[in-house]
Design an enzyme around this catalytic site. Sequence first.
Site, PDB file in Angstrom:
ATOM      1  N   GLY A  27       0.872  -1.166   0.000  1.00  0.00           N
ATOM      2  CA  GLY A  27       0.000   0.000   0.000  1.00  0.00           C
ATOM      3  C   GLY A  27       0.906   1.211   0.000  1.00  0.00           C
ATOM      4  O   GLY A  27       2.052   1.124   0.461  1.00  0.00           O
TER       5      GLY A  27
ATOM      6  N   TYR B 263      -6.011  -5.765  -3.417  1.00  0.00           N
ATOM      7  CA  TYR B 263      -5.962  -5.200  -4.763  1.00  0.00           C
ATOM      8  C   TYR B 263      -5.145  -6.089  -5.689  1.00  0.00           C
ATOM      9  O   TYR B 263      -4.259  -6.830  -5.252  1.00  0.00           O
ATOM     10  CB  TYR B 263      -5.420  -3.771  -4.761  1.00  0.00           C
TER      11      TYR B 263
ATOM     12  N   TYR C  36      -9.710  -3.161  -7.016  1.00  0.00           N
ATOM     13  CA  TYR C  36      -9.718  -3.127  -5.546  1.00  0.00           C
ATOM     14  C   TYR C  36     -10.931  -3.838  -4.965  1.00  0.00           C
ATOM     15  O   TYR C  36     -12.032  -3.794  -5.522  1.00  0.00           O
ATOM     16  CB  TYR C  36      -9.758  -1.673  -5.054  1.00  0.00           C
TER      17      TYR C  36
ATOM     18  N   LYS D 104       6.842  15.708  -8.247  1.00  0.00           N
ATOM     19  CA  LYS D 104       7.378  14.585  -9.000  1.00  0.00           C
ATOM     20  C   LYS D 104       6.743  14.521 -10.382  1.00  0.00           C
ATOM     21  O   LYS D 104       5.582  14.898 -10.560  1.00  0.00           O
ATOM     22  CB  LYS D 104       7.122  13.280  -8.252  1.00  0.00           C
TER      23      LYS D 104
ATOM     24  N   ALA E 139       6.715   3.183  -7.772  1.00  0.00           N
ATOM     25  CA  ALA E 139       7.732   4.154  -8.189  1.00  0.00           C
ATOM     26  C   ALA E 139       7.676   5.427  -7.347  1.00  0.00           C
ATOM     27  O   ALA E 139       8.684   5.864  -6.783  1.00  0.00           O
ATOM     28  CB  ALA E 139       7.552   4.490  -9.666  1.00  0.00           C
ATOM     29  N   GLY E 140       6.494   6.014  -7.248  1.00  0.00           N
ATOM     30  CA  GLY E 140       6.361   7.243  -6.462  1.00  0.00           C
ATOM     31  C   GLY E 140       6.563   7.011  -4.980  1.00  0.00           C
ATOM     32  O   GLY E 140       7.155   7.847  -4.285  1.00  0.00           O
ATOM     33  N   ASP E 141       6.103   5.873  -4.477  1.00  0.00           N
ATOM     34  CA  ASP E 141       6.257   5.566  -3.054  1.00  0.00           C
ATOM     35  C   ASP E 141       7.724   5.390  -2.690  1.00  0.00           C
ATOM     36  O   ASP E 141       8.175   5.826  -1.628  1.00  0.00           O
ATOM     37  CB  ASP E 141       5.501   4.285  -2.708  1.00  0.00           C
TER      38      ASP E 141
END
Length: 304
Positions: free
Chosen positions: A28, A87, A100, A225, A256-258
């Site tokens: 998550g 998910y 989800y 970002k 990627a962003g996390d």
Amino acid sequence: MSKLVSIGECMIEMSALENGLYKKGYAGDSLNMAFYARAFLPQSVSVDYFTALGDDGESEALAQSIQNHNIGTDLIRFLPGKTPGLYMISLDQGERTFSYWRAMSAAKEMARDMAHLERSLLGADKTLFFSGISLAILQPDTRDQFLTLLEKAKSDGQKVIFDSNLRPSLWENRDEMADWTAKASAVSTMALPTVPDEYVLFDERSSEQVAERYLRAGCSEVVVKAGPGDALVTNGTEKEWVGPPAPISPVDTTGAGDSFNGGYIAARLNGKSMVDAAQFAHKVAGQVIQHRGALVSEIKSLVQ
């Protein structure tokens, strides 16, 4: 000892393999960030996860998985009759789509108990992280008290970090999503938004406009970002564009962003400058997108 507390929902993750098979894991956005921050923070900084889980076997296994990543679970509440959400990730040439199942997710109730929120999240030694997903999944009648507590944390001098991480399907409509995103930015000290979601939601056409909106809301540090593009980092006085070291063909962009968030936050808590932190975060994310799934266990050895 200082503490990083990540607030949100950890779900059962079914990630695509080959031949129609899937692999079960637990992930998550807020847990992914905590995982990557933990990898690069010294042990003198504890990393804890704040959420709610159910009383079923999967909740127990999920909590154990979090512990196995050296992330604290003392702040997790276990609610009778509830379960974790689930998910499924589908991939098309490295890009992902999600399906989800979270109707009975315990995390929707994680902000119900105000006393528990105060005990868990307030404290001068605690840096708090939450996302647009953390906010969206909450029962509507608990969102206000959750943000009120974060506002108190900010006013008391705590760092409060927000990634808008917009998921339109979790909101009733665009206006509701924009309103709560704006409220969340106002209680934060650092923002880590991503384009082009913010462009669509607020009718903005540049990273500079996104950054200015968060600065006006009261954030003192903003990183906008842009996936494989250059990130804009600013504190209102300094402004720099920071790009990845080299182009990469992704295998799976999940996380990627996390992972960028986790790398950036860890670098900043380790005393790095905004620019150095963004360069490091690009390296982390660049390694993650070359692997399947949200969590890459060998990330520390991959990032030199």
